[in-house]
Design a protein around this motif. Structure first.
Motif, mmCIF file in Angstrom:
data_model
loop_
_atom_site.group_PDB
_atom_site.id
_atom_site.type_symbol
_atom_site.label_atom_id
_atom_site.label_comp_id
_atom_site.label_asym_id
_atom_site.label_seq_id
_atom_site.Cartn_x
_atom_site.Cartn_y
_atom_site.Cartn_z
ATOM 1 N N GLY A 198 32.514 38.478 48.637
ATOM 2 C CA GLY A 198 31.440 37.611 48.179
ATOM 3 C C GLY A 198 31.900 36.218 47.817
ATOM 4 O O GLY A 198 33.063 35.855 47.983
ATOM 5 N N PRO A 199 30.969 35.424 47.303
ATOM 6 C CA PRO A 199 31.276 34.030 46.992
ATOM 7 C C PRO A 199 32.327 33.847 45.900
ATOM 8 O O PRO A 199 33.095 32.896 45.921
ATOM 9 N N GLY A 200 32.406 34.754 44.944
ATOM 10 C CA GLY A 200 33.406 34.644 43.876
ATOM 11 C C GLY A 200 34.818 34.782 44.431
ATOM 12 O O GLY A 200 35.729 34.041 44.048
ATOM 13 N N GLU A 201 35.010 35.705 45.346
ATOM 14 C CA GLU A 201 36.319 35.903 45.965
ATOM 15 C C GLU A 201 36.677 34.703 46.846
ATOM 16 O O GLU A 201 37.827 34.254 46.855
ATOM 17 N N ALA A 202 35.697 34.178 47.559
ATOM 18 C CA ALA A 202 35.946 33.000 48.410
ATOM 19 C C ALA A 202 36.358 31.799 47.561
ATOM 20 O O ALA A 202 37.243 31.031 47.951
ATOM 21 N N ARG A 203 35.752 31.642 46.388
ATOM 22 C CA ARG A 203 36.120 30.548 45.487
ATOM 23 C C ARG A 203 37.568 30.708 45.032
ATOM 24 O O ARG A 203 38.349 29.749 45.022
ATOM 25 N N LYS A 204 37.957 31.931 44.669
ATOM 26 C CA LYS A 204 39.338 32.178 44.239
ATOM 27 C C LYS A 204 40.326 31.875 45.367
ATOM 28 O O LYS A 204 41.395 31.312 45.129
ATOM 29 N N GLU A 205 39.972 32.245 46.597
ATOM 30 C CA GLU A 205 40.852 31.977 47.737
ATOM 31 C C GLU A 205 41.001 30.474 47.964
ATOM 32 O O GLU A 205 42.095 29.992 48.254
ATOM 33 N N ARG A 206 39.896 29.725 47.837
ATOM 34 C CA ARG A 206 39.958 28.256 47.972
ATOM 35 C C ARG A 206 40.841 27.658 46.885
ATOM 36 O O ARG A 206 41.643 26.762 47.144
ATOM 37 N N GLU A 207 40.686 28.139 45.664
ATOM 38 C CA GLU A 207 41.515 27.643 44.564
ATOM 39 C C GLU A 207 42.990 27.950 44.809
ATOM 40 O O GLU A 207 43.855 27.118 44.541
ATOM 41 N N ALA A 254 53.862 29.754 40.159
ATOM 42 C CA ALA A 254 52.435 29.499 40.012
ATOM 43 C C ALA A 254 51.715 30.820 39.838
ATOM 44 O O ALA A 254 52.172 31.864 40.300
ATOM 45 N N GLU A 255 50.586 30.771 39.181
ATOM 46 C CA GLU A 255 49.744 31.941 38.949
ATOM 47 C C GLU A 255 48.616 31.920 39.982
ATOM 48 O O GLU A 255 47.784 31.015 39.982
ATOM 49 N N PHE A 256 48.605 32.912 40.883
ATOM 50 C CA PHE A 256 47.596 32.987 41.936
ATOM 51 C C PHE A 256 46.548 34.022 41.568
ATOM 52 O O PHE A 256 46.855 35.049 40.960
ATOM 53 N N ALA A 257 45.300 33.763 41.948
ATOM 54 C CA ALA A 257 44.202 34.667 41.630
ATOM 55 C C ALA A 257 44.081 35.797 42.638
ATOM 56 O O ALA A 257 43.564 36.859 42.326
ATOM 57 N N THR A 258 44.546 35.571 43.867
ATOM 58 C CA THR A 258 44.368 36.559 44.923
ATOM 59 C C THR A 258 45.673 36.776 45.678
ATOM 60 O O THR A 258 46.604 35.984 45.574
ATOM 61 N N GLY A 259 45.692 37.823 46.463
ATOM 62 C CA GLY A 259 46.780 38.037 47.407
ATOM 63 C C GLY A 259 46.431 37.329 48.706
ATOM 64 O O GLY A 259 45.337 36.783 48.866
ATOM 65 N N THR A 260 47.367 37.326 49.625
ATOM 66 C CA THR A 260 47.088 36.757 50.942
ATOM 67 C C THR A 260 47.458 37.784 51.999
ATOM 68 O O THR A 260 48.390 38.560 51.827
ATOM 69 N N PRO A 261 46.725 37.784 53.097
ATOM 70 C CA PRO A 261 47.031 38.742 54.155
ATOM 71 C C PRO A 261 48.277 38.326 54.919
ATOM 72 O O PRO A 261 48.685 37.169 54.887
ATOM 73 N N SER A 262 48.859 39.292 55.600
ATOM 74 C CA SER A 262 49.964 38.951 56.483
ATOM 75 C C SER A 262 49.374 38.604 57.844
ATOM 76 O O SER A 262 48.225 38.903 58.135
ATOM 77 N N GLY A 263 50.144 37.973 58.641
ATOM 78 C CA GLY A 263 49.680 37.620 59.979
ATOM 79 C C GLY A 263 49.954 36.167 60.279
ATOM 80 O O GLY A 263 50.226 35.376 59.369
ATOM 81 N N GLU A 315 50.887 40.296 48.064
ATOM 82 C CA GLU A 315 50.096 41.525 48.085
ATOM 83 C C GLU A 315 48.959 41.492 47.075
ATOM 84 O O GLU A 315 47.886 42.017 47.326
ATOM 85 N N THR A 316 49.218 40.885 45.922
ATOM 86 C CA THR A 316 48.197 40.816 44.876
ATOM 87 C C THR A 316 48.261 39.441 44.232
ATOM 88 O O THR A 316 49.175 38.660 44.476
ATOM 89 N N GLY A 317 47.284 39.195 43.378
ATOM 90 C CA GLY A 317 47.331 37.975 42.583
ATOM 91 C C GLY A 317 48.388 38.111 41.496
ATOM 92 O O GLY A 317 49.050 39.138 41.377
ATOM 93 N N GLY A 318 48.542 37.070 40.715
ATOM 94 C CA GLY A 318 49.529 37.086 39.640
ATOM 95 C C GLY A 318 50.553 35.989 39.847
ATOM 96 O O GLY A 318 50.470 35.203 40.785
#
Length: 165
Positions: free
Chosen positions: A30-39, A117-126, A148-151
């Motif tokens: 959803g939009p909340g997750e997309a905002r975290k990814e943009r941040e 840095a403190e990240f809100a989300t993980g990132t995919p591989s690829g 794999e995860t945020g943090g």
């Protein structure tokens, strides 16, 4: 009460559309997750810019002081020795774009070795996640690695890397 064929098909189509929307939100977060990814993308760029600025300063002056405002002030001077390399002309110490805080630097024996840095989300591989901003890639080779995860994530710095486009 009898329903016309068009009403039944229309109702079915509306149900399919609603199910597709719900499934799309469930899959993407959803939009909340997309905002975290943009941040997090903005945060990753700020880490990259700061690492480049630290490498420029280190290569011109040596040890990075505890007080990063000294680095910022030196980089603000157009005639600074830190700007002598082409890659360093726009070097800038940046803060976390979300929190406004400085990134944490870890030191070993007084020498800066990592930026964290403190990240809100993980990132995919690829291949679509490969971090390719030059010349910073030489300064932080593992910045594009999947999380794999945020943090909190700390990245090793190579402050002596060759800085070129």
């Amino acid at each position: 009460m009898a329903y016309s064929q068009h009403t039944i098909y229309g109702g079915g189509l509306v149900a399919v559309i609603i199910a597709a929307c719900v499934a799309g939100i469930a899959v993407t977060g959803g939009p909340g997750e997309a905002r975290k990814e943009r941040e997090d993308r903005a945060r990753q760029q700020a880490v990259s810019d700061t690492a480049l600025a630290l490498a420029c300063y280190h290569q011109a002056f040596g040890e990075i002081p505890e007080d990063l405002t000294l680095v910022e002030n030196e980089l603000a001077r157009v005639t600074s020795d830190a700007h002598q390399q082409d890659a360093c002309t726009q070097a800038d110490i940046r803060k976390d774009p979300v929190t406004g805080e400085d990134f944490r630097l870890t030191r070993q024996a007084g020498v800066v070795t990592q930026i964290c840095a403190e990240f809100a989300t993980g990132t995919p591989s690829g291949p679509y996640n490969r971090y390719s901003y030059s010349p910073t890639r030489a300064v932080i080779p593992d910045l594009g690695e999947p999380r794999e995860t945020g943090g909190e994530r700390c990245f090793d710095l190579n402050l002596s890397a060759k800085l070129e486009f």
